[in-house]
Design an enzyme around this catalytic site. Structure first.
Site, PDB file in Angstrom:
ATOM      1  N   LYS A  68       0.783  -1.308  -0.101  1.00 57.26           N
ATOM      2  CA  LYS A  68       0.162   0.119   0.032  1.00 57.26           C
ATOM      3  C   LYS A  68       0.809   1.127  -0.104  1.00 57.26           C
ATOM      4  O   LYS A  68       1.951   1.456   1.014  1.00 57.26           O
ATOM      5  CB  LYS A  68      -0.864   0.079   1.242  1.00 57.26           C
ATOM      6  N   ASP A 104      -0.151   0.117  -4.592  1.00 59.99           N
ATOM      7  CA  ASP A 104      -1.617   0.324  -4.483  1.00 59.99           C
ATOM      8  C   ASP A 104      -1.844   1.664  -3.582  1.00 59.99           C
ATOM      9  O   ASP A 104      -1.497   1.783  -2.478  1.00 59.99           O
ATOM     10  CB  ASP A 104      -2.458  -0.819  -3.806  1.00 59.99           C
ATOM     11  N   GLU A 108      -1.707   0.552  -8.856  1.00 60.51           N
ATOM     12  CA  GLU A 108      -3.242   0.391  -8.540  1.00 60.51           C
ATOM     13  C   GLU A 108      -3.626   1.743  -8.260  1.00 60.51           C
ATOM     14  O   GLU A 108      -3.307   2.324  -7.148  1.00 60.51           O
ATOM     15  CB  GLU A 108      -3.149  -0.788  -7.580  1.00 60.51           C
ATOM     16  N   GLU A 119     -11.297  -1.704  -8.564  1.00 60.94           N
ATOM     17  CA  GLU A 119     -11.855  -2.042  -7.162  1.00 60.94           C
ATOM     18  C   GLU A 119     -13.321  -0.926  -6.876  1.00 60.94           C
ATOM     19  O   GLU A 119     -14.281  -1.332  -6.307  1.00 60.94           O
ATOM     20  CB  GLU A 119     -10.837  -1.690  -5.985  1.00 60.94           C
ATOM     21  N   ASP A 158     -14.488  -6.805  -9.232  1.00 62.09           N
ATOM     22  CA  ASP A 158     -14.939  -7.421  -8.004  1.00 62.09           C
ATOM     23  C   ASP A 158     -16.335  -7.797  -7.931  1.00 62.09           C
ATOM     24  O   ASP A 158     -17.277  -7.167  -7.966  1.00 62.09           O
ATOM     25  CB  ASP A 158     -14.642  -6.461  -6.946  1.00 62.09           C
ATOM     26  N   HIS A 193     -10.209  -7.838  -7.631  1.00 59.55           N
ATOM     27  CA  HIS A 193     -10.286  -7.351  -6.159  1.00 59.55           C
ATOM     28  C   HIS A 193     -10.901  -8.442  -5.382  1.00 59.55           C
ATOM     29  O   HIS A 193     -12.056  -8.623  -6.116  1.00 59.55           O
ATOM     30  CB  HIS A 193     -10.716  -5.857  -6.279  1.00 59.55           C
TER      31      HIS A 193
END
Lengths: 408, 408
Positions: free
Chosen positions: B214, B243, B269, B296, B319, B346
């Protein structure tokens, strides 16, 4: 200090096919209402608009946001409203339910609009007056410009507002003449041909210079026939807009819009899915010079930015009871000013709030005073209903944003 | 016949910074669960994923949709599910609350997924098996392809599926080897450097060949430092994904992504706002050949179509517990196949449902078997938790979609 918070779920049945379009055969115009009362007893009212079912979910989400305002002073809130809006709209758990769209964003609109109303009520002035009298800095402090940095940062917003100052007095005459309206109710989807004809004549008799017809039938011939009825009845001097309420696929829209060009529509509204910016780009290029109008179902400033960048919308129909309220409406209006595109609001509020906002857009931001949609169906529900004379909205004089509803 | 409908609001607190990212400092992984029980007592379970607050609103909206299924036979429902999905998602009053996004669409995902689960339960087969064994016509009948006519109509969808038939046996070996996973939990936002290092070593020891970190700190130096820690610890043979959870403005993303290229990320991401397709286009061009991954927070097939048309996403992270469920996930997977873009879901479901869907995507649609995100935090909550051996998801053998939760 904001002492009491009340959320109300208000729904109003319509009759005789009013409000019907290609998607919504039987809508119940509804408001998720936020009321903020301060310790001096002044009450601010704001709402988001829905079509009935699920209005209670918007109310619940509004209660969540509004609870954050308890105990705050409205002047302090509004002095930094852009940051508050940013924090609320990015509340870390709730954010997943959007972000910045759908029920949570409608709820934020309701709360935001109550804040602006309370602010104007406390100052004892109509909202248009409050907004036009703020300094450029105060105005921009009410906005959340995040994710617009590539096209409109704070400095650019200030420059844009300041750039309109010199010519502002020229535009204040609109306060005397009133803001032109257009009649959306001549051609609801369920109305038969004769009723459409009769409504056109009546609207023109009442001073409207622009009319809107609902199209998007499964039978394209019906759309074409009705469009020509309106044009023939109204004559060439009246603007006629066509609204398809997203019913067409791109291939269908390309075909039917080409046919509809012959009746010279002023715009074609919501031809296809509101998320499909690329399809609007293809269609706009194919049917030029007939422009597209979009915005009723565009939920936030970021998507409006993309629409403007794609240069496919001739008119932007932002709606402050659909977007995140007055604050984001102003942000979108600034974006439109930058791109030279007129803002012609969709009026989920029946024009009550937007009559203030279009005056502000014209006087302060230099937007053209084109016309504002007029829908009469809920007129009796408001404490201060809009006043239309000779097809023009009369400038509201009451303090606040004219959104207070009569108690049930 | 569907006899009982139960909606459950299930929430699971996480501990020690797990689940944290640049936006979500303190999420509560939550499911809005729909259970459909038929008169033989077989129960289908589906859910949508949220981060806590507002999960009850998704539950209420799911109850609205699910009530339409009472008394219906699941085989009849699934034989024409595409039309049912279309009708539900366009329910005329509820539609205003989206359309096709936000709480109402999450709710539709929950109900859709329960239908697919019940269908597979009734047939006594795992969902991946059911989906891979349907005829092309049966499969397409579960999909709503409306508003995709310009790029993927029914005939094109059928042709695409049929075109993969001949090579299908070659891809069935995945059932034996298992589907590769990647570890998302090495670098949650709140973890300190030493914990990230230790997690990287452990993930590689457990057989993972791909890790995710992250980023999106206010302090760009922190992102760059942590990214290099992961690269150094993992070595050059491991894929490392970054991400940003939408935290960057476009100008910031252009700057920091350029810096991050030196550690050779496999993808970057969610660099900025998920609605800003134009910004993703600018960024993708600027940082090529490093690809972007998005999905996502993309709510429906229409917006995915626009992303694919804009050619700015190297990976699509659809997702099925965020989109309108399994049905729309398959639709988006077909779109991606057409555009030649891999689907790397995701996993709001912790991989329970998606382990079926990626097997289907690979075997039936010819998508590359890249890898599937692995998040272990809710493993103990499921009746049949995913089984990972040597970094690979083992093919689920139980009937249904593996979404049943252990009773509280």
């Amino acid at each position: 200090m904001i002492r009491n918070i009340t959320i109300r779920d208000r729904r109003f049945a319509l009759s005789g096919g009013a409000g019907s379009d290609a998607v919504h055969r039987d809508p119940v115009y509804s408001y998720a209402v936020t009321e903020l009362t301060d310790d001096s007893g002044v009450k601010g009212t704001g709402f988001a608009f829905t079509l009935g079912e699920g209005n209670e979910l918007v109310c619940k989400a509004a209660a969540f946001y509004a609870s954050r305002l308890k105990g705050l002073d409205i002047e302090a809130v509004m002095a930094d409203f852009g940051n508050l809006f940013n924090r609320l709209s990015n509340e870390q758990q709730f954010r997943w339910l959007g972000p910045h769209k759908g029920i949570v964003h409608l709820a934020l609109a309701s709360v935001t609009n109550a804040c602006f109303d309370l602010w104007a009520q406390k100052r004892g002035v109509p909202l248009w007056k409050l907004l036009t009298d703020l300094t450029a800095e105060q105005l921009v402090a009410t906005l959340d410009l995040s994710y617009l940095e590539d096209v409109l940062d704070r400095e650019a917003a200030l420059a844009l507002i300041r750039g309109e100052e010199a010519t502002r007095p020229l535009r204040e005459s609109i306060l005397e003449t009133g803001y032109p309206g257009y009649d959306t109710s001549v051609g609801w989807f369920n109305y038969d041909d004769e009723k459409v004809r009769e409504n056109c004549r009546r609207a023109i008799g009442r001073g409207f210079g622009a009319l809107k017809l609902k199209v998007g039938s499964e039978d394209a011939e019906r759309d074409i026939r009705r469009a020509h009825i309106v044009r023939e009845t109204a004559g060439d001097g009246v603007k006629v807009m066509l609204d398809a309420n997203q019913q067409w696929t791109l291939p269908a829209a390309l075909k039917i819009c080409t046919s509809l060009r012959s009746m010279n529509p002023y715009w074609i509204e919501e031809p296809t899915h509101p998320d499909d910016i690329a399809a609007h780009g293809v269609l706009a290029a194919a049917i030029a010079p007939v422009p597209l109008a979009i915005g009723e179902h565009v939920p936030n400033r970021v998507i409006f930015k993309n629409y403007l960048q794609a240069k496919c919308a001739g008119f932007i129909q932002a709606d402050a009871v659909r977007l995140g309220g007055v604050s984001e409406f102003i942000t979108v209006s600034l974006l439109c000013r930058k791109y030279g595109i007129p803002v012609v609001p969709h009026v989920g509020d029946m024009g009550q709030l937007h009559q203030h906002l279009v005056l502000f857009n014209h006087i302060r931001l230099g937007h053209e005073a084109l016309f504002l949609e007029h829908i009469p169906h809920l007129q009796k529900q408001f404490v201060h209903p809009v006043q239309i004379i000779d097809g023009r909205y009369q400038t509201p004089q009451e303090a606040g944003s004219s959104c207070a509803l009569i108690d049930p």
